[in-house]
Design an enzyme around this catalytic site. Structure first.
Site, short mmCIF file in Angstrom:
data_model
loop_
_atom_site.label_atom_id
_atom_site.label_comp_id
_atom_site.label_asym_id
_atom_site.label_seq_id
_atom_site.Cartn_x
_atom_site.Cartn_y
_atom_site.Cartn_z
N ASP A 1 0.86 -1.20 0.00
CA ASP A 1 0.00 0.00 0.00
C ASP A 1 0.89 1.25 0.00
OD1 ASP A 1 -3.23 0.54 1.06
OD2 ASP A 1 -1.82 2.22 0.97
N THR B 1 -10.23 6.27 -4.82
CA THR B 1 -11.61 5.78 -4.84
C THR B 1 -12.69 6.85 -4.70
OG1 THR B 1 -11.54 5.43 -2.45
CG2 THR B 1 -10.92 3.57 -3.84
N THR C 1 -16.06 -2.17 -9.38
CA THR C 1 -17.24 -1.53 -8.77
C THR C 1 -18.45 -1.56 -9.70
OG1 THR C 1 -18.09 0.68 -8.22
CG2 THR C 1 -16.12 0.65 -9.52
N TYR D 1 -13.73 8.58 -11.74
CA TYR D 1 -13.37 7.40 -10.93
C TYR D 1 -13.85 6.14 -11.65
CZ TYR D 1 -14.27 3.73 -7.47
OH TYR D 1 -14.35 2.51 -6.84
N LYS E 1 -11.86 2.85 -13.34
CA LYS E 1 -12.09 1.44 -12.96
C LYS E 1 -12.54 0.63 -14.16
CE LYS E 1 -11.91 -0.03 -9.26
NZ LYS E 1 -10.75 -0.58 -8.49
N ASN F 1 -21.93 -0.31 -3.23
CA ASN F 1 -21.40 0.56 -2.15
C ASN F 1 -21.19 -0.24 -0.87
OD1 ASN F 1 -21.95 2.78 -3.84
ND2 ASN F 1 -22.43 4.02 -2.03
N ASN F 2 -19.94 -0.29 -0.41
CA ASN F 2 -19.64 -0.98 0.84
C ASN F 2 -19.82 -0.05 2.03
OD1 ASN F 2 -17.30 -3.66 0.73
ND2 ASN F 2 -18.57 -3.03 -0.99
N TYR G 1 -26.19 15.93 -1.27
CA TYR G 1 -26.12 16.36 -2.67
C TYR G 1 -27.51 16.37 -3.33
CZ TYR G 1 -21.00 16.12 -3.11
OH TYR G 1 -19.66 16.34 -3.00
N PRO H 1 -21.27 17.28 -9.73
CA PRO H 1 -21.37 17.27 -11.20
C PRO H 1 -21.44 15.84 -11.72
CG PRO H 1 -19.40 18.47 -10.44
CD PRO H 1 -20.01 17.85 -9.23
N GLY H 2 -22.35 15.61 -12.66
CA GLY H 2 -22.46 14.28 -13.29
C GLY H 2 -22.87 13.18 -12.33
N1 NAD Z 1 -15.81 1.38 -1.06
C1 NAD Z 1 -16.70 0.87 -1.89
O1 NAD Z 1 -17.90 1.06 -1.72
C2 NAD Z 1 -16.24 0.01 -3.05
C3 NAD Z 1 -17.19 -0.73 -3.75
C4 NAD Z 1 -16.77 -1.55 -4.80
C5 NAD Z 1 -15.44 -1.61 -5.14
N2 NAD Z 1 -14.53 -0.86 -4.46
C6 NAD Z 1 -13.11 -0.98 -4.84
O2 NAD Z 1 -12.46 -1.62 -3.76
C7 NAD Z 1 -11.11 -1.14 -3.64
C8 NAD Z 1 -10.87 -0.62 -2.24
O3 NAD Z 1 -11.79 0.43 -1.97
P1 NAD Z 1 -11.82 1.16 -0.56
O4 NAD Z 1 -13.15 1.71 -0.38
O5 NAD Z 1 -11.24 0.27 0.48
O6 NAD Z 1 -10.81 2.36 -0.85
P2 NAD Z 1 -9.88 3.21 0.10
O7 NAD Z 1 -9.76 4.52 -0.58
O8 NAD Z 1 -10.33 3.16 1.51
O9 NAD Z 1 -8.48 2.43 0.03
C9 NAD Z 1 -7.68 2.38 -1.11
C10 NAD Z 1 -6.27 2.01 -0.68
O10 NAD Z 1 -5.46 1.91 -1.84
C11 NAD Z 1 -4.21 2.53 -1.55
N3 NAD Z 1 -3.60 2.95 -2.82
C12 NAD Z 1 -4.01 3.94 -3.67
N4 NAD Z 1 -3.20 4.01 -4.73
C13 NAD Z 1 -2.24 3.04 -4.54
C14 NAD Z 1 -1.13 2.62 -5.28
N5 NAD Z 1 -0.81 3.20 -6.44
N6 NAD Z 1 -0.37 1.61 -4.80
C15 NAD Z 1 -0.67 1.01 -3.62
N7 NAD Z 1 -1.72 1.38 -2.88
C16 NAD Z 1 -2.49 2.38 -3.33
C17 NAD Z 1 -4.54 3.68 -0.62
O11 NAD Z 1 -3.40 4.11 0.11
C18 NAD Z 1 -5.61 3.04 0.25
O12 NAD Z 1 -5.05 2.40 1.36
C19 NAD Z 1 -10.95 -0.07 -4.72
O13 NAD Z 1 -10.31 -0.65 -5.83
C20 NAD Z 1 -12.38 0.32 -5.06
O14 NAD Z 1 -12.48 0.76 -6.39
C21 NAD Z 1 -14.90 -0.05 -3.41
#
Ligand code: NAD
Length: 343
Positions: free
Chosen positions: A33, A87, A127, A152, A156, A181-182, A209, A276-277
């Site tokens: 990370d 994200t 996502t 975003y 993805k 959405n988690n 929003y 926006p959007g």
């Molecule tokens: N949160 C949601 O609702 C949700 C839903 C579906 C999918 N996702 C996907 O799940 C994944 C995790 O989401 P999240 O909500 O935990 O996000 P988050 O923003 O909490 O965590 C993302 C992590 O990725 C790390 N990161 C970013 N760029 C990096 C890089 N270049 N190298 C190494 N680490 C890097 C950040 O430091 C962070 O710890 C993402 O890929 C997101 O697209 C999230």
């Protein structure tokens, strides 16, 4: 089995590390990370054995760093689960370049390392937003066209397409999971549930929003972690799996629930200019992953109450994660400028 997990200092990644160490005692995990704005070591503090143990090694670095990725993958690993990403939809509007770099180029980097070193399996965490806005009564299955509506989800969707291409070349045995959405503990405090919870607790307005009618399907993070592991172990090569929860509701209805849990006054809700959007509704058909044997288990109302109580009972976590948040694109201070003093 030895796995590389990325993005593990964030919300879902830290839950996944904890989940995997708990459910499979034969797993050895390497966490990578970059500790970008949403990532912090404290998210891994509560895992079994701590951040460093004989079953878990944390590496601070980026998936965009080819040398580092090759070094780790070259050790010999049995799989990669990629969660690393930028994200936040609001940040993407202001800084799309960093979303291309981290969410697309970073993924390509991992794919090339996986191909070069013959990694047996690659799972991308994607996502439901890649399908763009849909009608709640017409949920998308995995064959639906990709119509991302923001920078975003575009990044993805692009990553998903690169993964399909790598699969098509026959170079990588890849699977993709697209979650809705988690929610759960340790989500960065600019996302709706932790943000509004913090504001309710301090008696501040809740800047909703637009008219708040946008619909999302809320999936408890522990259920998503089970889905990720099932798709990693049982998903068919080259396939995509949606994971949803059936908890569709408007942002307004969700906000009313947060207010009810904390026994606050609905007068705090204040509609503000829309994003926006802003996509109106996301909805997926998740029949395909059900056939693999997965269903969400969490009771939504209980899981939401537990989540809200976790933020209420861990104010020092919120303070630390905001105080120590730094953005790799020198956009540090984004939260303060866009959220902290919002009225
Ligand atoms: N949160 C949601 O609702 C949700 C839903 C579906 C999918 N996702 C996907 O799940 C994944 C995790 O989401 P999240 O909500 O935990 O996000 P988050 O923003 O909490 O965590 C993302 C992590 O990725 C790390 N990161 C970013 N760029 C990096 C890089 N270049 N190298 C190494 N680490 C890097 C950040 O430091 C962070 O710890 C993402 O890929 C997101 O697209 C999230």
């Amino acid at each position: 089995m030895k796995l590389l997990l990325t993005g593990t200092a964030g919300f879902i990644g830290s839950s996944l590390v904890a989940h995997l160490l708990r459910v499979d005692s034969d797993l050895e995990l390497i966490s990578l990370d970059s500790l970008d704005y949403a990532g912090n070591r404290i998210n891994l503090d509560s895992i079994q054995g701590g951040i460093e143990s004989d079953r878990h090694r944390f590496v601070h670095g980026s998936i965009c760093d080819r040398e580092l990725v090759n070094e780790i993958v070259g050790e010999g690993i049995d799989g990669i689960i990629n969660l690393a990403a930028h994200t936040h939809v609001d940040r993407a509007y202001y800084r799309p370049e960093s979303f291309i770099r981290n969410n697309v180029e970073g993924v390509l980097n991992l794919l090339r390392a996986a191909a070069q070193y013959g990694v047996p399996r690659f799972l991308q965490v994607s996502t439901d937003e890649v399908y763009g806005a849909v009608k709640a009564d017409a949920p998308c299955d995995e064959m639906a066209p990709l119509r991302p509506g923001n920078y975003y989800s575009s990044s993805k969707a692009s990553a998903d397409l690169y993964i399909s291409a790598a699969s098509n070349y026959g170079e990588v045995d890849a699977v993709i999971i697209r979650g809705t959405n988690n929610f759960g503990p340790r989500q960065f405090p600019e996302k709706l549930i932790p943000f509004f919870t913090g504001r309710i607790l301090t008696g501040q307005n809740l800047p909703l929003y637009g008219d708040g009618k946008q619909m999302r399907d809320w999936l408890y993070v522990e259920d998503f972690c089970r889905a990720i592991w099932l798709v990693f172990t049982k998903g068919a090569r080259g396939e995509i799996y949606n994971a949803g929860a059936g908890n569709h509701m408007s942002n307004y209805d969700l906000t009313r629930r947060l207010i009810a849990i904390l026994d606050a006054d609905p007068v705090l809700i204040k509609c503000v200019a829309d994003r926006p959007g802003h996509d109106f509704c996301y909805a997926v058909d998740w029949g395909k992953i059900e056939k693999l044997g997965w269903r969400p288990k969490a009771d939504f109302e209980n899981a939401l109450a537990d989540t809200v109580c976790w933020y209420r009972d861990n104010p020092e976590w919120c303070e630390t994660i905001l105080k120590e948040s730094t953005d790799s694109d020198s956009d540090t201070g984004f939260f303060d400028r866009h959220y902290r003093d919002r009225n």
